[in-house]
Scaffold this active site. Sequence first.
Site, PDB file in Angstrom:
ATOM      1  N   ASP A  59     -81.956 123.747  22.020  1.00  0.00           N
ATOM      2  CA  ASP A  59     -81.664 122.350  21.696  1.00  0.00           C
ATOM      3  C   ASP A  59     -80.577 121.891  22.664  1.00  0.00           C
ATOM      4  O   ASP A  59     -79.409 122.235  22.506  1.00  0.00           O
ATOM      5  CB  ASP A  59     -81.203 122.246  20.234  1.00  0.00           C
ATOM      6  CG  ASP A  59     -80.782 120.821  19.853  1.00  0.00           C
ATOM      7  OD1 ASP A  59     -80.574 119.992  20.765  1.00  0.00           O
ATOM      8  OD2 ASP A  59     -80.629 120.559  18.647  1.00  0.00           O
TER       9      ASP A  59
ATOM     10  N   LYS B 178     -80.914 111.829  23.267  1.00  0.00           N
ATOM     11  CA  LYS B 178     -79.661 111.155  23.641  1.00  0.00           C
ATOM     12  C   LYS B 178     -79.693 110.517  25.039  1.00  0.00           C
ATOM     13  O   LYS B 178     -80.193 109.413  25.197  1.00  0.00           O
ATOM     14  CB  LYS B 178     -78.494 112.128  23.507  1.00  0.00           C
ATOM     15  CG  LYS B 178     -78.180 112.508  22.037  1.00  0.00           C
ATOM     16  CD  LYS B 178     -76.849 113.201  21.949  1.00  0.00           C
ATOM     17  CE  LYS B 178     -76.589 113.853  20.599  1.00  0.00           C
ATOM     18  NZ  LYS B 178     -76.098 112.933  19.589  1.00  0.00           N
TER      19      LYS B 178
ATOM     20  N   PHE C  77     -75.762 122.347  14.669  1.00  0.00           N
ATOM     21  CA  PHE C  77     -76.105 120.954  14.316  1.00  0.00           C
ATOM     22  C   PHE C  77     -77.381 120.579  15.045  1.00  0.00           C
ATOM     23  O   PHE C  77     -77.421 120.529  16.270  1.00  0.00           O
ATOM     24  CB  PHE C  77     -74.996 119.955  14.665  1.00  0.00           C
ATOM     25  CG  PHE C  77     -75.282 118.598  14.075  1.00  0.00           C
ATOM     26  CD1 PHE C  77     -74.811 118.258  12.809  1.00  0.00           C
ATOM     27  CD2 PHE C  77     -76.072 117.677  14.743  1.00  0.00           C
ATOM     28  CE1 PHE C  77     -75.120 117.025  12.230  1.00  0.00           C
ATOM     29  CE2 PHE C  77     -76.386 116.448  14.177  1.00  0.00           C
ATOM     30  CZ  PHE C  77     -75.905 116.112  12.920  1.00  0.00           C
TER      31      PHE C  77
HETATM   32  N1  PXG Z   1     -79.308 118.347  18.086  1.00  0.00           N
HETATM   33  C1  PXG Z   1     -78.062 118.251  18.560  1.00  0.00           C
HETATM   34  C2  PXG Z   1     -77.499 119.383  19.367  1.00  0.00           C
HETATM   35  C3  PXG Z   1     -77.300 117.111  18.297  1.00  0.00           C
HETATM   36  O1  PXG Z   1     -76.062 117.017  18.787  1.00  0.00           O
HETATM   37  C4  PXG Z   1     -79.167 116.203  17.063  1.00  0.00           C
HETATM   38  C5  PXG Z   1     -79.861 117.369  17.357  1.00  0.00           C
HETATM   39  C6  PXG Z   1     -79.851 115.137  16.250  1.00  0.00           C
HETATM   40  O2  PXG Z   1     -80.098 114.005  17.013  1.00  0.00           O
HETATM   41  P1  PXG Z   1     -80.365 112.591  16.289  1.00  0.00           P
HETATM   42  O3  PXG Z   1     -80.832 111.702  17.398  1.00  0.00           O
HETATM   43  O4  PXG Z   1     -81.387 112.813  15.255  1.00  0.00           O
HETATM   44  O5  PXG Z   1     -79.040 112.150  15.711  1.00  0.00           O
HETATM   45  C7  PXG Z   1     -77.864 116.065  17.532  1.00  0.00           C
HETATM   46  C8  PXG Z   1     -77.095 114.827  17.172  1.00  0.00           C
HETATM   47  C9  PXG Z   1     -74.530 111.539  13.928  1.00  0.00           C
HETATM   48  C10 PXG Z   1     -74.164 112.543  14.975  1.00  0.00           C
HETATM   49  O6  PXG Z   1     -73.805 110.536  13.744  1.00  0.00           O
HETATM   50  C11 PXG Z   1     -75.161 113.206  15.676  1.00  0.00           C
HETATM   51  C12 PXG Z   1     -74.799 114.142  16.632  1.00  0.00           C
HETATM   52  C13 PXG Z   1     -73.476 114.393  16.878  1.00  0.00           C
HETATM   53  C14 PXG Z   1     -72.511 113.720  16.178  1.00  0.00           C
HETATM   54  C15 PXG Z   1     -72.840 112.792  15.214  1.00  0.00           C
HETATM   55  O7  PXG Z   1     -75.543 111.766  13.252  1.00  0.00           O
HETATM   56  N2  PXG Z   1     -75.708 114.881  17.345  1.00  0.00           N
END
Ligand code: PXG
Length: 397
Positions: free
Chosen positions: A225, A254, A140
């Site tokens: 990441d 985050k 992800f």
């Molecule tokens: N890389 C990792 C490992 C993540 O957990 C992202 C990239 C993307 O980040 P942004 O800020 O673009 O969301 C994540 C995000 C959701 C959601 O509601 C996002 C994450 C985990 C659970 C839900 O989009 N992680």
Amino acid sequence: MNNQTFVDKERQYGANNYKPLPVVLTRGEGIWAWDTEGKKYLDMLAGYSAVNQGHCHPRIVAAAQAQINRLTLTSRAFHNDQLGPFAEKLALLTGFDRVLPMNTGAEAVESALKIARKWGEKVKGIAKDRCKIITCANNFHGRTIGIISFSTVEQYRDGFGPLTPGFVGVPHGDIQAMAQAIDADTCALLVEPIQGEGGVIIPPDGYLRQLRQLADDNNILLIFDEIQVGLGRTGKMFAFEHENVRPDVLILAKALSGGICPISVVLAGEEVMGVLNPGDHGSTFGGNPLACAVACAALDVLIEEKLPENAAVVGAYFVEKLRQIKSPAIKEIRARGLMIGVEINPEYGNGRIYCDRLLEKGLLCKETHISTIRFTPPLIITKEEIDWALEQIVSVF
Ligand code: PXG
């Protein structure tokens, strides 16, 4: 207005791209959050690890308030007096030469991919439009078209084509498969040191070191990441420290702001970040003084309150107690620091059912991939507070 009024308004006017639990939060303080009817919850999700420092940390809020009254956005057409000190702090903390500021996690991932491709063409000498990036199954990394192009979750891709070429997927944790996927056009490996959204999946010991070796042997960039697992979550400031290796490119987001505003970064050495020249890449809000001031305070809190250390100690305690719960509903517990996943035995229902019950008991939790519940509270949590949470968890299981 009661909780239901807000739920109804979201349902009526919002896009239907989420299915939230039936709770409407209005206030947060530390590990706690309150709904609009005054019920108090322990936040076991912490904004998917964005709120590692706890909700509305007074020191970060003070930094935000001071900056919001002074200057919030300049664009990168001009310098501001917050970006330089922030970049310096992060460079010294991480040991990377250069910092590229963006806003969301997905933007930082996209930026890292662009940098890796440009490095591949201009430095490594891969032919134009031939660069290949190897990614892991069950990853992800966000929701942009570029990123979903290498997602292995069909729903994330379905209907959003045409997708972007240039990515190859291999199983996470399988170093042989990674080695076999490499060819002369490979410019980078993109890996989550622990998969978060994928269900708290920890690769075999030595995997990160083997990746480092592969990248070195083949003149390939290793990109980690650490958007979800970095900044203290796993009991070290960065998850890669567990194996004493360093990536060539590190992506953070985050908890970089403690949940106060979006800010993300790509970190790299001079020879890699050096491929970017004025005009190659940018962002209106990237490097804005408000986010930089907030991030400086958020980093200070992580370091001075020793939150990675607390995550290691309290996380070990939490996991030990969780393992003592004798319930046939628990299939497996996977954890590092306060990154904890409890996989539910499918015969005993899905994760959502347990999250609904935990919500009634005052714990905010969210399942991932149907069957895994994540316990990832703010890193400021104490053993006593964990004890209270455990009572609720035991009663549900
Ligand atoms: N890389 C990792 C490992 C993540 O957990 C992202 C990239 C993307 O980040 P942004 O800020 O673009 O969301 C994540 C995000 C959701 C959601 O509601 C996002 C994450 C985990 C659970 C839900 O989009 N992680």
